[in-house]
Enzyme design. Structure first.
Site, PDB file in Angstrom:
ATOM      1  CB  SER A  19      -0.893   0.052   1.242  1.00 55.81           C
ATOM      2  OG  SER A  19      -1.887  -0.949   1.203  1.00 55.81           O
ATOM      3  CG  ASP A  64     -16.767   1.593   4.969  1.00 58.13           C
ATOM      4  OD1 ASP A  64     -16.839   2.652   4.295  1.00 58.13           O
ATOM      5  OD2 ASP A  64     -17.032   0.477   4.499  1.00 58.13           O
ATOM      6  CB  ALA A  95     -14.680   2.979  -9.044  1.00 60.32           C
ATOM      7  CE1 TYR A 157      -7.450   5.300 -11.629  1.00 60.87           C
ATOM      8  CE2 TYR A 157      -8.065   7.588 -12.039  1.00 60.87           C
ATOM      9  CZ  TYR A 157      -7.629   6.596 -11.176  1.00 60.87           C
ATOM     10  OH  TYR A 157      -7.378   6.907  -9.870  1.00 60.87           O
ATOM     11  CE  LYS A 164      -7.609   8.597  -6.993  1.00 66.56           C
ATOM     12  NZ  LYS A 164      -7.459   8.489  -5.526  1.00 66.56           N
TER      13      LYS A 164
HETATM   14  P1  NAD Z   1      -4.380  -0.131  -1.676  1.00 68.95           P
HETATM   15  O1  NAD Z   1      -5.372  -1.121  -2.154  1.00 68.95           O
HETATM   16  O2  NAD Z   1      -3.198  -0.644  -0.960  1.00 68.95           O
HETATM   17  O3  NAD Z   1      -5.081   0.991  -0.777  1.00 68.95           O
HETATM   18  C1  NAD Z   1      -6.389   1.405  -0.985  1.00 68.95           C
HETATM   19  C2  NAD Z   1      -6.994   1.559   0.390  1.00 68.95           C
HETATM   20  O4  NAD Z   1      -8.302   2.105   0.314  1.00 68.95           O
HETATM   21  C3  NAD Z   1      -7.107   0.219   1.139  1.00 68.95           C
HETATM   22  O5  NAD Z   1      -6.429   0.311   2.373  1.00 68.95           O
HETATM   23  C4  NAD Z   1      -8.604   0.068   1.365  1.00 68.95           C
HETATM   24  O6  NAD Z   1      -8.901  -0.576   2.582  1.00 68.95           O
HETATM   25  C5  NAD Z   1      -9.012   1.529   1.370  1.00 68.95           C
HETATM   26  N1  NAD Z   1     -10.446   1.704   1.170  1.00 68.95           N
HETATM   27  C6  NAD Z   1     -11.211   1.458   0.071  1.00 68.95           C
HETATM   28  N2  NAD Z   1     -12.496   1.729   0.315  1.00 68.95           N
HETATM   29  C7  NAD Z   1     -12.557   2.174   1.608  1.00 68.95           C
HETATM   30  C8  NAD Z   1     -13.610   2.590   2.463  1.00 68.95           C
HETATM   31  N3  NAD Z   1     -14.891   2.597   2.051  1.00 68.95           N
HETATM   32  N4  NAD Z   1     -13.303   2.995   3.718  1.00 68.95           N
HETATM   33  C9  NAD Z   1     -12.029   2.967   4.164  1.00 68.95           C
HETATM   34  N5  NAD Z   1     -10.992   2.569   3.403  1.00 68.95           N
HETATM   35  C10 NAD Z   1     -11.264   2.176   2.142  1.00 68.95           C
HETATM   36  O7  NAD Z   1      -3.966   0.706  -2.983  1.00 68.95           O
HETATM   37  P2  NAD Z   1      -3.082   2.027  -3.164  1.00 68.95           P
HETATM   38  O8  NAD Z   1      -2.630   1.977  -4.568  1.00 68.95           O
HETATM   39  O9  NAD Z   1      -2.109   2.141  -2.073  1.00 68.95           O
HETATM   40  O10 NAD Z   1      -4.163   3.197  -3.058  1.00 68.95           O
HETATM   41  C11 NAD Z   1      -4.062   4.284  -2.173  1.00 68.95           C
HETATM   42  C12 NAD Z   1      -4.426   5.592  -2.860  1.00 68.95           C
HETATM   43  O11 NAD Z   1      -3.429   5.871  -3.845  1.00 68.95           O
HETATM   44  C13 NAD Z   1      -5.761   5.576  -3.601  1.00 68.95           C
HETATM   45  O12 NAD Z   1      -6.393   6.824  -3.432  1.00 68.95           O
HETATM   46  C14 NAD Z   1      -5.328   5.420  -5.043  1.00 68.95           C
HETATM   47  O13 NAD Z   1      -6.298   5.945  -5.906  1.00 68.95           O
HETATM   48  C15 NAD Z   1      -4.073   6.247  -5.042  1.00 68.95           C
HETATM   49  N6  NAD Z   1      -3.157   6.052  -6.159  1.00 68.95           N
HETATM   50  C16 NAD Z   1      -2.723   4.791  -6.469  1.00 68.95           C
HETATM   51  C17 NAD Z   1      -1.836   4.620  -7.544  1.00 68.95           C
HETATM   52  C18 NAD Z   1      -1.361   3.245  -7.949  1.00 68.95           C
HETATM   53  O14 NAD Z   1      -0.950   3.070  -9.092  1.00 68.95           O
HETATM   54  N7  NAD Z   1      -1.362   2.264  -7.064  1.00 68.95           N
HETATM   55  C19 NAD Z   1      -1.383   5.742  -8.264  1.00 68.95           C
HETATM   56  C20 NAD Z   1      -1.834   7.003  -7.904  1.00 68.95           C
HETATM   57  C21 NAD Z   1      -2.728   7.140  -6.842  1.00 68.95           C
HETATM   58  O1  0WE Z   2      -6.495   4.870  -8.250  1.00 66.60           O
HETATM   59  C1  0WE Z   2      -6.057   3.812  -8.609  1.00 66.60           C
HETATM   60  C2  0WE Z   2      -6.776   2.537  -8.260  1.00 66.60           C
HETATM   61  C3  0WE Z   2      -8.239   2.781  -8.313  1.00 66.60           C
HETATM   62  C4  0WE Z   2      -9.140   1.609  -8.071  1.00 66.60           C
HETATM   63  C5  0WE Z   2      -8.831   0.288  -8.352  1.00 66.60           C
HETATM   64  C6  0WE Z   2      -9.775  -0.700  -8.138  1.00 66.60           C
HETATM   65  C7  0WE Z   2      -9.522  -2.141  -8.473  1.00 66.60           C
HETATM   66  C8  0WE Z   2     -10.392  -3.076  -7.657  1.00 66.60           C
HETATM   67  C9  0WE Z   2     -10.392   1.903  -7.608  1.00 66.60           C
HETATM   68  N1  0WE Z   2     -11.320   0.964  -7.408  1.00 66.60           N
HETATM   69  C10 0WE Z   2     -11.035  -0.315  -7.657  1.00 66.60           C
HETATM   70  N2  0WE Z   2     -12.027  -1.234  -7.469  1.00 66.60           N
HETATM   71  C11 0WE Z   2     -11.794  -2.568  -7.518  1.00 66.60           C
HETATM   72  O2  0WE Z   2     -12.755  -3.360  -7.385  1.00 66.60           O
HETATM   73  N3  0WE Z   2      -4.914   3.799  -9.383  1.00 66.60           N
HETATM   74  C12 0WE Z   2      -4.319   5.043  -9.744  1.00 66.60           C
HETATM   75  C13 0WE Z   2      -4.314   2.565  -9.914  1.00 66.60           C
HETATM   76  C14 0WE Z   2      -4.886   2.366 -11.285  1.00 66.60           C
HETATM   77  O3  0WE Z   2      -6.099   1.809 -11.451  1.00 66.60           O
HETATM   78  C15 0WE Z   2      -6.373   1.821 -12.820  1.00 66.60           C
HETATM   79  C16 0WE Z   2      -5.306   2.404 -13.504  1.00 66.60           C
HETATM   80  C17 0WE Z   2      -4.347   2.769 -12.524  1.00 66.60           C
HETATM   81  C18 0WE Z   2      -3.061   3.446 -12.765  1.00 66.60           C
HETATM   82  C19 0WE Z   2      -7.495   1.375 -13.493  1.00 66.60           C
HETATM   83  C20 0WE Z   2      -7.538   1.493 -14.895  1.00 66.60           C
HETATM   84  C21 0WE Z   2      -6.483   2.085 -15.567  1.00 66.60           C
HETATM   85  C22 0WE Z   2      -5.356   2.540 -14.891  1.00 66.60           C
END
Ligand code: NAD
Ligand code: 0WE
Length: 263
Positions: A19, A64, A95, A157, A164
């Site tokens: 994470s 949550d 989403a 996305y 976002k």
């Molecule tokens: P992750 O799955 O490790 O973290 C997502 C977190 O959101 C989890 O801890 C989950 O429990 C929490 N969550 C989802 N729904 C929730 C709810 N209803 N209440 C409380 N918590 C909830 O994934 P990540 O990639 O570390 O995502 C963290 C943030 O970084 C997100 O906002 C994501 O959009 C953003 N982000 C991710 C990336 C990527 O490529 N991984 C890039 C840019 C931004």
């Molecule tokens: O913000 C994100 C992750 C967003 C995310 C991912 C999931 C997968 C599982 C939100 N909701 C869900 N719901 C699920 O059920 N990112 C920035 C990572 C990410 O997600 C993508 C990306 C990138 C980058 C989805 C499509 C295209 C690119």
């Protein structure tokens, strides 16, 4: 002494060692912060409690973010235990999976749109309502995580891009609203990183490869790099910065032309 010594921090979004919130907690703990954590579900509780040991966390609470009562309970407990708070990190996005695949217009539903915006964008200002009174005296810092898909079209996305975009506007409106209380509000726009949230995403590996090829740094970024930038943004070193979207993406967002074949 670290540059976050004495700071009390709430970090929302630790779900695994991958994470982004875990990278942020590591960096903030290294810089001397005291860390409270939340877990989304009972299933995640044990894991988050285990992480808490490594950061010496005394406060680990259920949350949550779709539930106002749970948000209120978290800040009530923090108020009891700490009396005030310096930093809140919102690293949460969601989403329904079916929204994130296929043609945007076809894939997007009224319900999926509402859920994505509620969990990914509204929840940040919902937290601010309860954080403000606990930050008012000393000031504070709020941070969220966003992605380039807010500003430019990224295939699949889809509705998360709109959520976002709303989150980024939320950062600016919150910064303006909370600035008079000495509270800064910023976002980090991270490049793609393989986390749980990315694991179900179609062609994610391809996206990582293409991003690495095109980015000025010629590689992807890590949760450690996002963690370090987050620690800085939430520290007094960044005292002049608010309403900002800081890209931690190896420079990818500044480029337009795809690499040519021989590049
Ligand atoms: P992750 O799955 O490790 O973290 C997502 C977190 O959101 C989890 O801890 C989950 O429990 C929490 N969550 C989802 N729904 C929730 C709810 N209803 N209440 C409380 N918590 C909830 O994934 P990540 O990639 O570390 O995502 C963290 C943030 O970084 C997100 O906002 C994501 O959009 C953003 N982000 C991710 C990336 C990527 O490529 N991984 C890039 C840019 C931004
Ligand atoms: O913000 C994100 C992750 C967003 C995310 C991912 C999931 C997968 C599982 C939100 N909701 C869900 N719901 C699920 O059920 N990112 C920035 C990572 C990410 O997600 C993508 C990306 C990138 C980058 C989805 C499509 C295209 C690119």
């Amino acid at each position: 002494m670290g540059f976050l010594a004495g700071k009390k921090v709430l970090i929302i979004g630790v779900a695994s060692k991958l994470s982004i919130a875990t990278g942020i907690a590591d960096a903030m703990h290294r810089e001397g912060a005291e860390i409270a954590l939340t877990y989304q579900t009972e299933k995640l509780k044990k894991r988050v409690v285990d992480f808490g040991k490594k950061w010496n966390s005394q406060l680990i609470l259920p949350l949550d973010v779709s539930d106002d009562a749970q948000i209120e309970a978290v800040f009530e407990e923090i108020s009891k235990q700490w009396g005030s708070i310096d930093i809140v990190v919102h690293s949460v996005g969601y989403a329904p999976a079916h929204e994130l695949e296929g043609d945007y217009v076809d894939a997007t539903t009224r319900e999926g749109f509402a859920i994505a915006h509620d969990i990914s964008a509204y929840s940040f200002v919902a937290l601010a309502k309860y954080a403000r009174p606990l930050m008012k005296e000393k000031g504070g810092s709020l941070l969220t995580l966003t992605y380039l898909g807010a500003q430019q079209v990224v295939p699949n996305y889809n509705v998360m891009g709109l959520a976002k975009a709303s989150l980024e506007a939320n950062v600016r409106y919150m910064a303006n609203s909370l600035g008079a209380d000495g509270i800064r509000v910023n976002a980090i726009s991270a490049g793609p990183i393989r986390t749980l949230a990315a694991s179900g995403v179609k062609n994610f590996r391809k996206m990582l490869n293409e991003t690495a090829k095109q980015a000025p740094l010629k590689r992807n970024v890590t949760i450690e790099e996002v963690g370090n930038a987050a620690a800085f943004m939430c520290s007094d070193l960044a005292s002049g910065i608010s309403g900002e979207i800081l890209f931690v993406d190896g420079g990818f967002n500044t480029t337009a032309m795809h690499p040519l074949d021989d590049a």
